[in-house]
Design a protein around this motif. Structure first.
Motif: not given
Length: 107
Positions: A29-40
């Motif tokens: 929601e704060h500019g990182y859509r499509g760029m987040v790596i969630n290791p969990a």
């Protein structure tokens, strides 16, 4: 802007999937859509019977290595793995963001 890796305490916590998911949602929601790596989320799909702690650490570093920013969840200081990931990121010159500095309530 490249990918961002979420780092935080997993071992010994029952709510880590939820905390990492909330962070992913906030980052999207704060500019990182499509760029987040969630290791969990990614590691949750691994077979727990045959995946060791060392495996999780190695896989986390491999995922982190594809990023240029790290997002430290509140309480990361209590995690040896997250501390290692932060040290790796700092050594390689990544941008470091801290949850408690960016969100209103630290969650």
């Amino acid at each position: 802007m490249g990918k961002i890796y979420i780092a935080g305490k997993v071992t010994g916590t029952a709510d880590y999937l939820e905390r990492f998911a909330r962070a992913e949602e906030w980052l999207n929601e704060h500019g990182y859509r499509g760029m987040v790596i969630n290791p969990a989320k990614i590691s949750d799909g691994l077979p727990p019977e045959s995946t060791t702690y060392k495996d999780y650490i190695r896989i986390g570093i491999l995922m982190l290595d594809t990023c240029d920013t790290i997002f430290m969840l509140k309480g990361w200081e209590e995690s040896l793995g997250a501390s290692l990931e932060l040290q790796y990121a700092v050594t390689l010159g990544y941008e470091v963001l801290y949850e408690e500095e960016l969100t209103n309530d630290g969650s």
